[in-house]
Design a protein around this motif. Structure first.
Motif, mmCIF file in Angstrom:
data_model
loop_
_atom_site.group_PDB
_atom_site.id
_atom_site.type_symbol
_atom_site.label_atom_id
_atom_site.label_comp_id
_atom_site.label_asym_id
_atom_site.label_seq_id
_atom_site.Cartn_x
_atom_site.Cartn_y
_atom_site.Cartn_z
ATOM 1 N N ASP A 24 -19.450 -49.977 3.219
ATOM 2 C CA ASP A 24 -19.863 -48.638 2.846
ATOM 3 C C ASP A 24 -18.809 -47.632 3.314
ATOM 4 O O ASP A 24 -18.610 -47.442 4.521
ATOM 5 N N SER A 25 -18.121 -46.978 2.380
ATOM 6 C CA SER A 25 -17.045 -46.056 2.735
ATOM 7 C C SER A 25 -17.532 -44.904 3.592
ATOM 8 O O SER A 25 -16.877 -44.505 4.564
ATOM 9 N N ARG A 26 -18.688 -44.351 3.245
ATOM 10 C CA ARG A 26 -19.208 -43.216 4.008
ATOM 11 C C ARG A 26 -19.540 -43.637 5.437
ATOM 12 O O ARG A 26 -19.210 -42.930 6.405
ATOM 13 N N LEU A 47 -18.277 -46.114 7.044
ATOM 14 C CA LEU A 47 -17.033 -46.428 7.732
ATOM 15 C C LEU A 47 -16.329 -45.153 8.203
ATOM 16 O O LEU A 47 -15.820 -45.079 9.326
ATOM 17 N N THR A 48 -16.330 -44.135 7.348
ATOM 18 C CA THR A 48 -15.740 -42.848 7.728
ATOM 19 C C THR A 48 -16.470 -42.256 8.923
ATOM 20 O O THR A 48 -15.840 -41.722 9.852
ATOM 21 N N HIS A 105 -10.590 -53.040 0.952
ATOM 22 C CA HIS A 105 -11.525 -54.160 1.031
ATOM 23 C C HIS A 105 -11.911 -54.560 -0.384
ATOM 24 O O HIS A 105 -12.318 -53.714 -1.188
ATOM 25 N N ARG A 146 -10.271 -52.459 -3.103
ATOM 26 C CA ARG A 146 -10.598 -51.036 -3.220
ATOM 27 C C ARG A 146 -10.323 -50.342 -1.893
ATOM 28 O O ARG A 146 -10.671 -50.870 -0.830
ATOM 29 N N VAL A 163 -11.270 -48.196 0.913
ATOM 30 C CA VAL A 163 -12.585 -47.777 1.394
ATOM 31 C C VAL A 163 -12.488 -46.786 2.548
ATOM 32 O O VAL A 163 -13.504 -46.219 2.956
ATOM 33 N N LEU A 164 -11.293 -46.586 3.064
ATOM 34 C CA LEU A 164 -11.115 -45.616 4.147
ATOM 35 C C LEU A 164 -9.679 -45.122 4.127
ATOM 36 O O LEU A 164 -8.735 -45.920 4.025
ATOM 37 N N GLU A 165 -9.514 -43.811 4.215
ATOM 38 C CA GLU A 165 -8.185 -43.221 4.337
ATOM 39 C C GLU A 165 -8.317 -41.994 5.234
ATOM 40 O O GLU A 165 -8.978 -41.022 4.871
ATOM 41 N N HIS A 166 -7.718 -42.077 6.396
ATOM 42 C CA HIS A 166 -7.860 -41.023 7.409
ATOM 43 C C HIS A 166 -6.485 -40.586 7.892
ATOM 44 O O HIS A 166 -5.614 -41.427 8.161
#
Length: 321
Positions: free
Chosen positions: A2-4, A6-7, A29, A32, A34-37
């Motif tokens: 879940d991207s949200r 994970l963020t 993942h 795709r 799924v996280l970019e910070h």
């Protein structure tokens, strides 16, 4: 994954100072992102202070010894082209400019594979800070001939037995690539690795002689790191031969009970990684279809690295099993 969620997990880790010095992280993942910070903080270009930097997708970052993993991939590309010697070939045979060193039968027995696995058995110490000439990697770059500096180091143990961390081994491999291809290392990397991957932004810092610092001089964006990790996950995509990757990521030398060293890549059960001083990391986990790219500013800091905290406390626990 879940991207949200994970963020949110990463945001809590940053707030609680559990990932100190984190500059950026990008996670893919199952194909795709799924996280970019992107964060901010003090940064360096090797030993040159850059001040306080606000990081973006386009910001180049030192990847330090992740550079070694890239050199390992470049060697495999050049080998497929017939431009560099096979791993089992004698190393000094391809440095005919040092006939005096080749007269020593112990040195003459060194192979290219000993350089690929950092098992040369030579005296080499990188425990001193990378700002000091007491560090052999620094001393090598200050020497009038970096390859001679490496190859004439005293032999202190049987080659092929134990990995001794050695940026000099990477310098030797890079020189073989440059000799064989007739191109500067950065040009070979651009033409045969970076451009095919869509990596348009990079810098390879050079020494006083304008030769690329093969052990730690590469600067990439986090997305560039991720692209390299995805290449490894996907078996080379015809850019790096799949057969080379299979060999490079195979355990050649045991480091501890959880990890081994291949051809300039770390490897363990279900994962492979390239790692650099300060918390730089490409982590590839094929069974999880996962690639993680991390940059951080913990240069020369002892103790646990931020990249490990990002993996162990944020990403891996969030994967749906």
């Amino acid at each position: 994954m879940d991207s949200r969620a994970l963020t949110d997990r990463l945001a809590r880790a940053v707030e609680q100072d559990r990932v100190p010095g984190l500059h950026a992280v990008v996670v893919a993942h199952r194909g795709r992102v799924v996280l970019e910070h992107y964060g901010e903080g003090e940064d360096l270009r090797l030993n040159e202070p850059l001040g306080h930097v606000r990081f973006t997708p386009d910001t180049l970052h030192d990847v330090r010894s992740v550079t070694k993993g890239v050199v390992g991939l470049l060697y495999g590309i050049a080998l497929a082209d017939g431009r560099v010697p096979e791993p089992r070939e004698p190393l000094l045979r391809h440095f005919p400019e040092y006939p005096d060193l080749a007269e020593d039968p112990r040195r003459a027995a060194l192979t290219v594979e000993h350089a690929l696995t950092m098992t040369l058995g030579l005296e080499w110490n990188e425990d001193a800070p990378y700002t000091s000439a007491a560090n052999d990697e620094v001393a090598m770059e200050l020497a009038p001939d970096r390859c001679r500096y490496v190859l004439e180091r005293p032999i202190v143990e049987e080659p092929g037995v134990r990995r001794s961390y050695c940026g000099g081994a990477t310098a030797l491999l890079a020189r073989l690539v440059e000799k064989g291809t007739g191109s500067a290392l950065a040009d070979h990397a651009r033409d045969r690795l970076f451009e095919p991957l869509g990596i348009t932004r990079f810098e390879w810092v050079t020494g006083a002689d304008d030769t690329a610092l093969a052990a730690a001089g590469l600067r990439l964006t986090p997305r560039g790191l991720l692209a390299i990790g995805r290449l490894v996950l996907d078996g080379g995509r015809g850019i790096v031969p799949a057969s080379w990757l299979a060999t490079a990521l195979r355990p050649h030398v045991r480091l501890d009970e959880d990890s081994c060293y291949g051809y300039h890549w770390y490897t363990g059960r279900g994962w492979a990684a390239a790692s650099g001083n300060g918390g730089q990391r490409i982590h590839v986990a094929p069974p999880l279809d996962l690639v993680v790219a991390v940059t951080a500013g913990q240069y020369d800091s002892p103790g646990r690295q931020t990249a490990s905290a990002v993996l162990d406390e944020v990403i891996l626990p969030a994967i749906e099993r």
